[in-house]
Scaffold this motif. Structure first.
Motif, PDB file in Angstrom:
ATOM      1  N   CYS A   7       0.856  -1.189   0.000  1.00  0.00           N
ATOM      2  CA  CYS A   7       0.000   0.000   0.000  1.00  0.00           C
ATOM      3  C   CYS A   7       0.888   1.233   0.000  1.00  0.00           C
ATOM      4  O   CYS A   7       1.788   1.355   0.840  1.00  0.00           O
ATOM      5  N   VAL A   8       0.654   2.138  -0.926  1.00  0.00           N
ATOM      6  CA  VAL A   8       1.344   3.416  -0.924  1.00  0.00           C
ATOM      7  C   VAL A   8       0.340   4.491  -0.513  1.00  0.00           C
ATOM      8  O   VAL A   8      -0.755   4.584  -1.062  1.00  0.00           O
ATOM      9  N   VAL A   9       0.694   5.263   0.523  1.00  0.00           N
ATOM     10  CA  VAL A   9      -0.156   6.319   1.062  1.00  0.00           C
ATOM     11  C   VAL A   9       0.440   7.654   0.635  1.00  0.00           C
ATOM     12  O   VAL A   9       1.601   7.943   0.949  1.00  0.00           O
ATOM     13  N   VAL A  10      -0.333   8.451  -0.059  1.00  0.00           N
ATOM     14  CA  VAL A  10       0.150   9.732  -0.577  1.00  0.00           C
ATOM     15  C   VAL A  10      -0.308  10.840   0.362  1.00  0.00           C
ATOM     16  O   VAL A  10      -1.506  11.100   0.498  1.00  0.00           O
ATOM     17  N   GLY A  11       0.648  11.475   1.033  1.00  0.00           N
ATOM     18  CA  GLY A  11       0.335  12.561   1.958  1.00  0.00           C
ATOM     19  C   GLY A  11       0.625  12.169   3.392  1.00  0.00           C
ATOM     20  O   GLY A  11       0.034  11.218   3.925  1.00  0.00           O
ATOM     21  N   GLY A  12       1.526  12.918   4.040  1.00  0.00           N
ATOM     22  CA  GLY A  12       1.906  12.616   5.417  1.00  0.00           C
ATOM     23  C   GLY A  12       1.229  13.516   6.420  1.00  0.00           C
ATOM     24  O   GLY A  12       1.856  13.927   7.400  1.00  0.00           O
ATOM     25  N   GLY A  13      -0.047  13.807   6.216  1.00  0.00           N
ATOM     26  CA  GLY A  13      -0.833  14.513   7.217  1.00  0.00           C
ATOM     27  C   GLY A  13      -1.382  13.538   8.244  1.00  0.00           C
ATOM     28  O   GLY A  13      -1.009  12.355   8.270  1.00  0.00           O
ATOM     29  N   PRO A  14      -2.289  14.004   9.109  1.00  0.00           N
ATOM     30  CA  PRO A  14      -2.823  13.108  10.148  1.00  0.00           C
ATOM     31  C   PRO A  14      -3.456  11.836   9.600  1.00  0.00           C
ATOM     32  O   PRO A  14      -3.218  10.746  10.133  1.00  0.00           O
ATOM     33  N   ALA A  15      -4.247  11.946   8.527  1.00  0.00           N
ATOM     34  CA  ALA A  15      -4.889  10.748   7.984  1.00  0.00           C
ATOM     35  C   ALA A  15      -3.848   9.781   7.430  1.00  0.00           C
ATOM     36  O   ALA A  15      -3.899   8.571   7.690  1.00  0.00           O
ATOM     37  N   GLY A  16      -2.909  10.301   6.656  1.00  0.00           N
ATOM     38  CA  GLY A  16      -1.897   9.434   6.066  1.00  0.00           C
ATOM     39  C   GLY A  16      -1.015   8.758   7.090  1.00  0.00           C
ATOM     40  O   GLY A  16      -0.700   7.565   6.973  1.00  0.00           O
ATOM     41  N   MET A  17      -0.626   9.507   8.129  1.00  0.00           N
ATOM     42  CA  MET A  17       0.258   8.922   9.141  1.00  0.00           C
ATOM     43  C   MET A  17      -0.477   7.895   9.996  1.00  0.00           C
ATOM     44  O   MET A  17       0.083   6.853  10.347  1.00  0.00           O
ATOM     45  N   VAL A  18      -1.733   8.175  10.353  1.00  0.00           N
ATOM     46  CA  VAL A  18      -2.508   7.200  11.129  1.00  0.00           C
ATOM     47  C   VAL A  18      -2.746   5.940  10.307  1.00  0.00           C
ATOM     48  O   VAL A  18      -2.583   4.817  10.804  1.00  0.00           O
ATOM     49  N   LEU A  19      -3.105   6.104   9.037  1.00  0.00           N
ATOM     50  CA  LEU A  19      -3.330   4.934   8.190  1.00  0.00           C
ATOM     51  C   LEU A  19      -2.055   4.119   8.046  1.00  0.00           C
ATOM     52  O   LEU A  19      -2.080   2.881   8.169  1.00  0.00           O
ATOM     53  N   GLY A  20      -0.924   4.789   7.796  1.00  0.00           N
ATOM     54  CA  GLY A  20       0.328   4.066   7.653  1.00  0.00           C
ATOM     55  C   GLY A  20       0.697   3.299   8.907  1.00  0.00           C
ATOM     56  O   GLY A  20       1.113   2.131   8.856  1.00  0.00           O
ATOM     57  N   LEU A  21       0.543   3.922  10.078  1.00  0.00           N
ATOM     58  CA  LEU A  21       0.866   3.266  11.343  1.00  0.00           C
ATOM     59  C   LEU A  21      -0.019   2.051  11.577  1.00  0.00           C
ATOM     60  O   LEU A  21       0.462   0.963  11.936  1.00  0.00           O
ATOM     61  N   LEU A  22      -1.317   2.206  11.377  1.00  0.00           N
ATOM     62  CA  LEU A  22      -2.232   1.095  11.643  1.00  0.00           C
ATOM     63  C   LEU A  22      -1.998  -0.068  10.691  1.00  0.00           C
ATOM     64  O   LEU A  22      -1.974  -1.243  11.113  1.00  0.00           O
ATOM     65  N   LEU A  23      -1.814   0.210   9.407  1.00  0.00           N
ATOM     66  CA  LEU A  23      -1.569  -0.883   8.464  1.00  0.00           C
ATOM     67  C   LEU A  23      -0.257  -1.595   8.791  1.00  0.00           C
ATOM     68  O   LEU A  23      -0.165  -2.828   8.695  1.00  0.00           O
ATOM     69  N   ALA A  24       0.751  -0.838   9.196  1.00  0.00           N
ATOM     70  CA  ALA A  24       2.026  -1.468   9.562  1.00  0.00           C
ATOM     71  C   ALA A  24       1.864  -2.377  10.765  1.00  0.00           C
ATOM     72  O   ALA A  24       2.478  -3.454  10.834  1.00  0.00           O
ATOM     73  N   ARG A  25       1.025  -1.948  11.710  1.00  0.00           N
ATOM     74  CA  ARG A  25       0.791  -2.817  12.873  1.00  0.00           C
ATOM     75  C   ARG A  25       0.001  -4.070  12.509  1.00  0.00           C
ATOM     76  O   ARG A  25      -0.003  -5.039  13.270  1.00  0.00           O
ATOM     77  N   ALA A  26      -0.659  -4.044  11.358  1.00  0.00           N
ATOM     78  CA  ALA A  26      -1.330  -5.246  10.861  1.00  0.00           C
ATOM     79  C   ALA A  26      -0.368  -6.119  10.056  1.00  0.00           C
ATOM     80  O   ALA A  26      -0.773  -7.183   9.562  1.00  0.00           O
ATOM     81  N   GLY A  27       0.883  -5.666   9.902  1.00  0.00           N
ATOM     82  CA  GLY A  27       1.856  -6.430   9.142  1.00  0.00           C
ATOM     83  C   GLY A  27       1.828  -6.171   7.654  1.00  0.00           C
ATOM     84  O   GLY A  27       2.466  -6.888   6.878  1.00  0.00           O
ATOM     85  N   VAL A  28       1.098  -5.146   7.232  1.00  0.00           N
ATOM     86  CA  VAL A  28       1.011  -4.804   5.815  1.00  0.00           C
ATOM     87  C   VAL A  28       2.186  -3.896   5.450  1.00  0.00           C
ATOM     88  O   VAL A  28       2.475  -2.929   6.153  1.00  0.00           O
ATOM     89  N   GLU A  29       2.878  -4.204   4.356  1.00  0.00           N
ATOM     90  CA  GLU A  29       3.941  -3.318   3.871  1.00  0.00           C
ATOM     91  C   GLU A  29       3.312  -2.025   3.360  1.00  0.00           C
ATOM     92  O   GLU A  29       2.494  -2.042   2.441  1.00  0.00           O
ATOM     93  N   VAL A  30       3.700  -0.909   3.976  1.00  0.00           N
ATOM     94  CA  VAL A  30       3.090   0.371   3.628  1.00  0.00           C
ATOM     95  C   VAL A  30       4.176   1.431   3.514  1.00  0.00           C
ATOM     96  O   VAL A  30       5.101   1.492   4.339  1.00  0.00           O
ATOM     97  N   THR A  31       4.068   2.259   2.491  1.00  0.00           N
ATOM     98  CA  THR A  31       4.997   3.361   2.266  1.00  0.00           C
ATOM     99  C   THR A  31       4.209   4.658   2.221  1.00  0.00           C
ATOM    100  O   THR A  31       3.283   4.794   1.418  1.00  0.00           O
ATOM    101  N   VAL A  32       4.558   5.603   3.101  1.00  0.00           N
ATOM    102  CA  VAL A  32       3.916   6.908   3.147  1.00  0.00           C
ATOM    103  C   VAL A  32       4.836   7.908   2.455  1.00  0.00           C
ATOM    104  O   VAL A  32       6.019   8.010   2.791  1.00  0.00           O
ATOM    105  N   LEU A  33       4.289   8.654   1.495  1.00  0.00           N
ATOM    106  CA  LEU A  33       5.054   9.645   0.746  1.00  0.00           C
ATOM    107  C   LEU A  33       4.609  11.046   1.144  1.00  0.00           C
ATOM    108  O   LEU A  33       3.427  11.376   1.057  1.00  0.00           O
TER     109      LEU A  33
END
Length: 410
Positions: A7-33
């Protein structure tokens, strides 16, 4: 060769950072740009609402957040006569009966640090998305450009646009929002604050002017609301004319308006209120302001965006491990549409019955029937407090993302 992530998340605002953190805790490879080099920008939304504070507790980040420099607002009032308390968070039976005012960069740094503790979380700063990669009729990732001019591609099973009201992901995906008419723009600036001055949020309405005074740790953050499209005129009139406007709307701070050295100190927000009829296409999803830009009325935009992110992680963690389909993406809009519609309806009503009459000089203060009701029925203040602070369908961290504060602070 193109890089690869789930999963690639575009935008490191609150929504992007929360989504990236939660998906990572689920073990999903996620890259926030994030296109900027850091999170240091003035007058981004700095309100952290009770439901977001509860989420931080669930993520094991509550103690660390509490140590950040912040001011706390437990009431929203309009000065009289007669004075009116619009919302009283103290009456709510919740863990955090207040709104925390914290520089957004501190919150984002906190989320980034928590993300870096997860092996599958990757944050790329100075990386601006320029377009989407398409393959076999679906979005298959993004193209990017870094600050030094390097270009590249990241292929992903899912691309999520968390890149705000001017979303590149939304535009490139061909998703077009429905725009609602908005009568106002907002101009943000700072004025000095003495440490013992009031610590509650105060809207000021008089003589065709509308302002909001927000106490911060070391200064007042001021929002001046006026007719949409007025920015060019305000800047042509110059800083002294602007100071006169501020003296008129917040006379109690008239002695310090010289702190506005020039119009460069005044940041203009082009207020938008819109909604995507469809939040996704094959391989791509928009959430937060990219799906529904909000008015600054109530300061709820960040809260809604974070709630979108939590719902997205909860509903898509499993599909991302097995192969996400369009029907999975459609569930996000179905889950988050009602809260969005309710808040936007309230904001449009506030524009029509409170804001527009004030900036057109037809009335000072809120409508008298509202003043009468809120003063006669004090418990009614819980309703706006709940809508602003908690909202409909508050989202909670999934069990697999939860941590306790003792564990997270080791």
């Amino acid at each position: 060769m193109a890089e690869r992530t789930t999963c690639v998340v575009v935008g490191g605002g609150p929504a992007g950072m929360v989504l990236g953190l939660l998906l990572a805790r689920a073990g999903v490879e996620v890259t926030v740009l994030e296109k900027h080099a850091d999170f240091l920008r003035d007058f981004r939304g700095d309100t952290v609402h009770p439901s977001t504070l509860q989420l931080l507790d669930e993520l094991g980040l509550g103690d660390r957040f509490a140590k950040l420099p912040q001011s706390r607002l437990d009431t929203v009032s309009v000065p009289g006569p007669p004075a009116l308390a619009i919302a009283d968070f103290r009456k709510l039976k919740i863990a955090h009966p207040y709104v925390a005012m914290v520089p957004q960069w501190d919150l984002l740094d906190l989320l980034a640090d928590a993300g870096r503790a997860e092996p599958s979380f990757h944050l790329r700063m100075n990386t601006e998305v320029t377009s989407l990669v398409r393959e076999a009729g679906r979005v298959a990732g993004v193209r990017y450009r870094t600050a030094d001019g390097t270009t590249g591609e990241i292929r992903a099973d899912l691309t999520v646009g968390c890149d705000g009201r001017w979303s590149v992901v939304r535009r490139e995906a061909g998703l077009r929002p429905r725009e609602f008419p908005v009568p106002i723009d907002t101009w943000w600036f700072r004025l000095p604050r003495e440490g013992n001055e009031r610590a509650h949020l105060v809207p000021e309405m008089r003589d065709g002017h509308f302002g909001v005074v927000i106490p911060r740790e070391e200064y007042f953050q001021i929002a001046y609301l006026a007719a949409k499209g007025l920015d060019g005129r305000l800047r042509a009139e110059g800083v002294e004319a602007f100071r006169d406007r501020i003296r008129a709307v917040v006379p109690q701070l008239a002695d310090r308006v010289d702190a506005i050295a020039s119009m460069d100190d005044v940041k203009h927000l082009d207020v938008r209120l819109n909604l995507l009829p469809r939040w996704h296409r094959e391989g791509v999803l928009c959430i937060g302001d990219a799906a529904h830009a909000m008015s600054p009325i109530g300061g709820v935009g960040i809260n809604l965006a974070v709630q979108d992110a939590v719902a997205t992680a909860r509903l898509l963690a499993d599909p991302l491990r097995r192969g996400v389909a369009a029907r999975d993406l459609a569930r996000i809009r179905r889950r988050r549409l009602l809260p969005t519609l309710v808040v936007q309806a309230i904001q449009r009503l506030m524009h029509r019955v409170v804001i527009r009459p004030v900036i057109e000089g037809r009335r000072n203060g809120p409508p008298k029937p509202l003043v009468t009701l809120m003063n006669a029925v004090p418990w009614a203040r819980r309703i706006p407090a709940y809508v602003i602070g908690v909202g409909l369908l508050p989202e909670h961290a999934p069990k697999w993302a939860q941590r306790n504060n003792n564990t997270e602070n080791k």
